[in-house]
Design a protein around this motif. Structure first.
Motif, PDB file in Angstrom:
ATOM      1  N   SER A  24       0.835  -1.213   0.000  1.00  0.00           N
ATOM      2  CA  SER A  24       0.000   0.000   0.000  1.00  0.00           C
ATOM      3  C   SER A  24       0.865   1.256   0.000  1.00  0.00           C
ATOM      4  O   SER A  24       0.562   2.236  -0.680  1.00  0.00           O
ATOM      5  CB  SER A  24      -0.920   0.014   1.225  1.00  0.00           C
ATOM      6  N   TYR A  25       1.955   1.206   0.770  1.00  0.00           N
ATOM      7  CA  TYR A  25       2.828   2.368   0.929  1.00  0.00           C
ATOM      8  C   TYR A  25       3.504   2.755  -0.381  1.00  0.00           C
ATOM      9  O   TYR A  25       3.652   3.937  -0.687  1.00  0.00           O
ATOM     10  CB  TYR A  25       3.877   2.062   1.995  1.00  0.00           C
ATOM     11  N   MET A  26       3.883   1.758  -1.170  1.00  0.00           N
ATOM     12  CA  MET A  26       4.576   2.040  -2.424  1.00  0.00           C
ATOM     13  C   MET A  26       3.642   2.619  -3.485  1.00  0.00           C
ATOM     14  O   MET A  26       4.099   3.053  -4.546  1.00  0.00           O
ATOM     15  CB  MET A  26       5.273   0.788  -2.956  1.00  0.00           C
ATOM     16  N   MET A  27       2.349   2.665  -3.195  1.00  0.00           N
ATOM     17  CA  MET A  27       1.386   3.259  -4.124  1.00  0.00           C
ATOM     18  C   MET A  27       1.500   4.779  -4.159  1.00  0.00           C
ATOM     19  O   MET A  27       1.114   5.414  -5.136  1.00  0.00           O
ATOM     20  CB  MET A  27      -0.043   2.864  -3.737  1.00  0.00           C
ATOM     21  N   TYR A  28       2.043   5.368  -3.072  1.00  0.00           N
ATOM     22  CA  TYR A  28       2.103   6.830  -3.044  1.00  0.00           C
ATOM     23  C   TYR A  28       3.402   7.409  -2.486  1.00  0.00           C
ATOM     24  O   TYR A  28       3.750   8.549  -2.775  1.00  0.00           O
ATOM     25  CB  TYR A  28       0.920   7.400  -2.239  1.00  0.00           C
ATOM     26  N   ASP A  29       4.137   6.663  -1.678  1.00  0.00           N
ATOM     27  CA  ASP A  29       5.366   7.209  -1.094  1.00  0.00           C
ATOM     28  C   ASP A  29       6.454   7.344  -2.155  1.00  0.00           C
ATOM     29  O   ASP A  29       6.721   6.400  -2.912  1.00  0.00           O
ATOM     30  CB  ASP A  29       5.854   6.308   0.038  1.00  0.00           C
ATOM     31  N   VAL A  30       7.092   8.511  -2.203  1.00  0.00           N
ATOM     32  CA  VAL A  30       8.071   8.789  -3.259  1.00  0.00           C
ATOM     33  C   VAL A  30       9.286   7.868  -3.188  1.00  0.00           C
ATOM     34  O   VAL A  30       9.849   7.481  -4.221  1.00  0.00           O
ATOM     35  CB  VAL A  30       8.536  10.269  -3.207  1.00  0.00           C
ATOM     36  N   LEU A  31       9.710   7.490  -1.984  1.00  0.00           N
ATOM     37  CA  LEU A  31      10.886   6.635  -1.841  1.00  0.00           C
ATOM     38  C   LEU A  31      10.533   5.161  -2.042  1.00  0.00           C
ATOM     39  O   LEU A  31      11.277   4.412  -2.683  1.00  0.00           O
ATOM     40  CB  LEU A  31      11.521   6.842  -0.461  1.00  0.00           C
ATOM     41  N   ALA A  32       9.374   4.756  -1.514  1.00  0.00           N
ATOM     42  CA  ALA A  32       8.949   3.363  -1.649  1.00  0.00           C
ATOM     43  C   ALA A  32       8.652   3.001  -3.104  1.00  0.00           C
ATOM     44  O   ALA A  32       8.781   1.840  -3.500  1.00  0.00           O
ATOM     45  CB  ALA A  32       7.718   3.104  -0.786  1.00  0.00           C
TER      46      ALA A  32
END
Length: 237
Positions: A138-146
């Motif tokens: 879920s985090y990699m859907m919006y976090d710039v680093l993820a």
């Protein structure tokens, strides 16, 4: 929940079908019954859908309005139901922080912020750990680093746990607050982009346990951690 709306502009059975199909495509709507004779639409939904969202789903010649419910009250109730987990978490952390301070002879702002941040990071990391893989996805859907480094989602959960322990033990405040300031600033970039672009995606702040939408609430919680860490950093200057 089920609401009945006044719906004008329908002139034939084809209009009924068109309106019914359009409204059924709206997120969280489970059933729609339309009547051309009564100019009504009875809509069943998992959670309240704003009147503006219903109108946007229809062609301009169809106008929908409320009949028996107050839209403002329903939206407020829906907001409270949606964000109930976060509101309860902040309430309990604030309560514990306040109870600790009640034992002091005077209110210690720095200590109170440290305890609040310890509770915040420990609780939020706990929910992420319940489904670490789900959180990372879920985090990699919006976090710039993820987005660039998928493993960052897994690392981030442990960083929050480490920060929670560090604040609880009052470990090297300069390093702890600097790390918080840097990490939370990176985190808030993706949140701001998603909210400003009006992307309807799940917020991963409580892991994959609760289906919370990305919103200004997420900005506020990240911004609060940034502000507190900055205030405590400034005490070293």
């Amino acid at each position: 929940m089920t609401h009945t709306y006044q719906l004008t502009g329908m002139t034939c059975s084809s209009c009924e079908d068109k309106v019914k199909k359009a409204l059924k495509l709206v997120e969280n709507i489970t059933n729609v019954e339309v009547s051309k004779e009564n100019n009504t639409a009875t809509i069943t939904m998992d959670k309240h859908v704003a009147l503006s969202d219903l109108q946007n789903a229809l062609e301009s010649k169809y106008q929908i309005s409320t009949i028996n419910h107050n839209e403002t009250i329903e939206q407020t109730r829906s907001w409270l139901e949606t964000y109930k987990p976060i509101l309860l978490i902040f309430f309990y952390i604030s309560l514990v922080t306040g109870l600790i301070q009640s034992k002091n002879h005077h209110f210690d702002l720095m200590e109170a912020m440290r305890h609040f941040m310890a509770g915040f990071f420990l609780v939020f990391s706990f929910f992420k750990m319940l489904n670490l893989k789900g959180f990372a996805e879920s985090y990699m859907m919006y976090d710039v680093l993820a987005k660039k480094i998928p493993a960052w989602g897994y690392v981030y959960a442990f960083i929050e746990l480490g920060l929670g322990i560090a604040y609880l033990l009052n470990f090297n405040p300069l390093i702890t607050n600097s790390a918080t300031f840097i990490v939370m600033n990176i985190s808030i970039i993706g949140v701001l982009q998603s909210v400003l672009n009006k992307k309807k995606i799940q917020c991963a702040c409580l892991g994959a346990v609760f289906n919370l939408p990305m919103s200004t609430v997420t900005i506020i919680e990240d911004g609060l951690m940034i502000m507190m860490s900055l205030i405590m950093l400034l005490t070293f200057l």
